[in-house]
Write a protein that holds these residues in place. Structure first.
Motif, PDB file in Angstrom:
ATOM      1  N   THR A   1       0.381  -1.200  -0.132  1.00 39.38           N
ATOM      2  CA  THR A   1       0.201  -0.515  -0.138  1.00 39.38           C
ATOM      3  C   THR A   1       0.879   1.004   0.504  1.00 39.38           C
ATOM      4  O   THR A   1       1.891   1.371   0.692  1.00 39.38           O
ATOM      5  CB  THR A   1      -1.082  -0.021   1.521  1.00 39.38           C
ATOM      6  N   SER A   2       0.643   1.985  -1.319  1.00 39.49           N
ATOM      7  CA  SER A   2       1.650   3.531  -1.008  1.00 39.49           C
ATOM      8  C   SER A   2       1.325   4.555  -0.123  1.00 39.49           C
ATOM      9  O   SER A   2       0.095   3.920   0.944  1.00 39.49           O
ATOM     10  CB  SER A   2       1.284   4.240  -2.179  1.00 39.49           C
ATOM     11  N   PRO A   3       2.113   5.305   0.879  1.00 38.19           N
ATOM     12  CA  PRO A   3       1.925   6.019   2.014  1.00 38.19           C
ATOM     13  C   PRO A   3       1.200   6.906   1.404  1.00 38.19           C
ATOM     14  O   PRO A   3       1.186   7.961   2.523  1.00 38.19           O
ATOM     15  CB  PRO A   3       3.359   5.721   2.862  1.00 38.19           C
ATOM     16  N   TRP A   4       1.191   7.406  -0.036  1.00 37.08           N
ATOM     17  CA  TRP A   4       0.871   8.597   0.008  1.00 37.08           C
ATOM     18  C   TRP A   4      -0.623   8.093  -0.716  1.00 37.08           C
ATOM     19  O   TRP A   4      -0.774   7.133  -1.552  1.00 37.08           O
ATOM     20  CB  TRP A   4       1.426   8.789  -1.765  1.00 37.08           C
ATOM     21  N   PRO A   5      -2.266   9.353  -0.112  1.00 37.41           N
ATOM     22  CA  PRO A   5      -3.313   8.827  -0.361  1.00 37.41           C
ATOM     23  C   PRO A   5      -3.888   9.086  -1.514  1.00 37.41           C
ATOM     24  O   PRO A   5      -4.994   9.554  -1.651  1.00 37.41           O
ATOM     25  CB  PRO A   5      -4.212   9.434   1.214  1.00 37.41           C
ATOM     26  N   LEU A   6      -2.973   8.582  -2.832  1.00 37.90           N
ATOM     27  CA  LEU A   6      -3.525   8.844  -4.162  1.00 37.90           C
ATOM     28  C   LEU A   6      -4.530   8.142  -4.572  1.00 37.90           C
ATOM     29  O   LEU A   6      -4.774   6.951  -4.709  1.00 37.90           O
ATOM     30  CB  LEU A   6      -2.298   9.814  -5.269  1.00 37.90           C
ATOM     31  N   ILE A   7      -5.225   9.143  -5.599  1.00 42.80           N
ATOM     32  CA  ILE A   7      -6.787   8.302  -6.133  1.00 42.80           C
ATOM     33  C   ILE A   7      -6.368   8.492  -8.123  1.00 42.80           C
ATOM     34  O   ILE A   7      -5.939   9.550  -7.536  1.00 42.80           O
ATOM     35  CB  ILE A   7      -7.855   7.913  -5.751  1.00 42.80           C
ATOM     36  N   CYS A   8      -6.708   7.464  -8.508  1.00 46.10           N
ATOM     37  CA  CYS A   8      -6.095   7.455 -10.165  1.00 46.10           C
ATOM     38  C   CYS A   8      -7.107   8.292 -10.634  1.00 46.10           C
ATOM     39  O   CYS A   8      -8.789   8.581 -10.828  1.00 46.10           O
ATOM     40  CB  CYS A   8      -6.195   6.790 -10.810  1.00 46.10           C
ATOM     41  N   PRO A   9      -7.038  10.027 -11.192  1.00 47.24           N
ATOM     42  CA  PRO A   9      -8.063   9.978 -11.862  1.00 47.24           C
ATOM     43  C   PRO A   9      -8.910   9.617 -12.781  1.00 47.24           C
ATOM     44  O   PRO A   9      -9.635  10.926 -13.268  1.00 47.24           O
ATOM     45  CB  PRO A   9      -7.103  11.768 -12.505  1.00 47.24           C
ATOM     46  N   SER A  10      -8.315   8.919 -13.292  1.00 47.16           N
ATOM     47  CA  SER A  10      -8.907   7.963 -14.372  1.00 47.16           C
ATOM     48  C   SER A  10     -10.333   7.103 -14.023  1.00 47.16           C
ATOM     49  O   SER A  10     -10.780   6.814 -14.850  1.00 47.16           O
ATOM     50  CB  SER A  10      -8.213   7.457 -15.425  1.00 47.16           C
ATOM     51  N   CYS A  11      -9.664   6.567 -12.969  1.00 44.60           N
ATOM     52  CA  CYS A  11     -10.022   5.116 -12.428  1.00 44.60           C
ATOM     53  C   CYS A  11     -11.228   5.520 -10.819  1.00 44.60           C
ATOM     54  O   CYS A  11     -11.684   4.197 -10.911  1.00 44.60           O
ATOM     55  CB  CYS A  11     -10.164   3.803 -13.063  1.00 44.60           C
ATOM     56  N   ALA A  12     -10.085   6.332 -10.209  1.00 47.41           N
ATOM     57  CA  ALA A  12     -10.546   6.364  -8.933  1.00 47.41           C
ATOM     58  C   ALA A  12      -9.536   5.108  -8.178  1.00 47.41           C
ATOM     59  O   ALA A  12      -9.701   5.106  -7.595  1.00 47.41           O
ATOM     60  CB  ALA A  12     -11.896   6.358  -8.402  1.00 47.41           C
TER      61      ALA A  12
END
Length: 313
Positions: A2-13
Motif C-alpha cells: 500500500t502506498s503511503p501517499w493517499p492518491l487515487i487515479c483521476p481516470s478510474c479512482a
C-alpha cells in the motif's frame, strides 16, 4: 504494498502508487526504509492497477491533467518568480509564524485521543498528510513540513513553474491539478488542508479531510495592500471573511478559529510591483511598466492584513 501517499487515479479512482528509479541516489539499500517509503524523490511516475500511468517531469512534479486539461489559465513563470521574490523577502513572514503556531497546536491536539472521533480513524501513529491547495511554489507547505519532520506534503496547483519549486522539498509530492475537479486523493486521508488565496472546492475539502482534520483558509482583510489599491494597482473584493463563512458552513459549520495577521512591511518599487504581479493582475500587466508606475507613486511600505480561519472536520 500500500502506498503511503493517499492518491487515487483521476481516470478510474483506483489507488495510485509511486514508481521510482531503482538506482536513484538516496534510495540505496542502506537508506532507512521509512524514509524511502515517504519520499517522492527519484519519482518516475504515478500508476494504478488498471494501467493508468502519469509520468513525472524531470523537475519532479507530475501532471495529472494529461489528456484532461482545464479551462483555467495557470500562473506564468514570471508571475511565480515575482511570488518567490516576495516570499524570500519576508513580506508574509507574519503569516508563516501564524500558520506554524496553528500547526503546533494541531499536532498537540492530534497526539491526544478525541472522544468524539472513533479511535480507528485517529491514525496517531501514522505520519500526518498536509495538503496545500493552490500551493504555488510550496512556500508555506515547506515551512510547515520543516516544523513537522515526520509529515508528508501534497502540493496541488495548475502552474508548472510553481510546481517545479514545490517539488524541491524531499517530503513534498507536487501535482498539477485543477482544484475545481474532484481531488485525486482518497477520502478521510488528510490531516491538515491549507488554502492561501486559492479557489475553494469545499465539498472536496470535506471529503478528503479525516475526522478531526483541519482546514486552514487564508483570505485578504479589508486593509490588505491598501497602499497599492490607493495607487490604483489592485482591487480587492470586500467582505471576503463573511463570504468565506457562508461558503464553508454547509460542509464545516462554524469556524473554530478566526485570527488576524497584521504587519507593516517596507518595500521598494520592485517588490511592490511583484506584490501586484504575483496575483491575477499579472496575467495582463507588464512588470517593467508596473515598476515604473510604483516608483513614480512613491510607495515605500505596504500593510499586510490577513484573515486566517480554521475549521475542524
Amino acid at each position: 504494498m500500500t502506498s503511503p501517499w493517499p492518491l487515487i487515479c483521476p481516470s478510474c479512482a483506483a489507488p495510485m502508487d509511486l514508481v521510482r528509479a531503482p538506482d536513484a541516489p538516496g534510495h540505496s539499500p542502506r537508506t532507512e526504509p521509512q524514509q524511502q517509503k515517504s519520499s517522492p524523490r527519484a519519482l518516475q511516475a504515478l500508476s494504478c492497477p488498471a494501467g493508468h500511468r502519469f509520468d513525472a517531469a524531470r523537475q519532479g512534479y507530475v501532471n495529472l491533467l494529461s489528456g484532461r486539461g482545464t479551462r483555467f489559465t495557470p500562473d506564468s513563470a514570471q508571475m511565480i518568480m515575482a511570488r518567490e521574490r516576495v516570499q524570500n523577502a519576508g513580506v508574509f513572514d507574519a503569516l508563516s509564524t501564524e500558520l506554524t503556531q496553528i500547526l503546533g497546536e494541531h499536532t498537540a491536539a492530534r497526539s491526544r485521543t478525541d472522544p468524539a472521533v472513533p479511535a480507528e480513524t485517529t491514525h496517531t501513529s501514522d505520519p500526518a498528510i498536509f495538503l496545500d491547495c493552490g500551493a504555488g511554489t510550496g512556500h508555506y507547505l515547506h515551512q510547515l513540513l520543516d516544523s513537522s519532520p515526520a509529515s508528508r506534503g501534497i502540493a496541488l496547483d495548475l502552474s508548472v513553474a510553481g510546481l517545479k519549486r514545490a517539488a524541491r522539498h524531499r517530503r513534498t509530492l507536487a501535482l498539477a491539478w485543477d482544484l475545481w475537479q474532484p481531488l485525486p486523493l482518497a477520502s478521510d486521508a488528510v490531516d491538515l488542508l491549507l488554502d492561501v488565496f486559492a479557489p475553494r472546492n469545499v465539498a472536496e475539502y470535506a471529503r478528503v479531510l479525516r475526522p478531526g482534520g483541519l482546514a486552514v483558509v487564508v483570505t485578504p482583510g479589508d486593509a490588505h495592500l491598501g497602499q497599492l489599491r490607493s495607487a490604483g494597482m489592485l482591487k480587492v473584493q470586500g467582505e471576503k471573511l463573511r463570504q468565506l463563512a457562508e461558503q464553508m458552513a454547509p460542509a464545516f459549520g462554524v469556524a473554530e478559529l478566526n485570527a488576524q495577521v497584521k504587519a507593516t512591511v517596507p518595500v521598494d518599487a520592485g517588490l511592490a510591483a511583484d506584490l501586484v504581479f504575483m496575483g491575477p493582475a499579472g496575467h495582463h500587466l507588464d512588470l517593467g511598466a508596473l515598476r515604473k508606475q510604483l516608483a513614480d507613486a512613491g510607495v515605500s511600505h505596504v500593510t499586510i492584513d490577513l484573515d486566517v480561519s480554521l475549521w475542524r472536520r
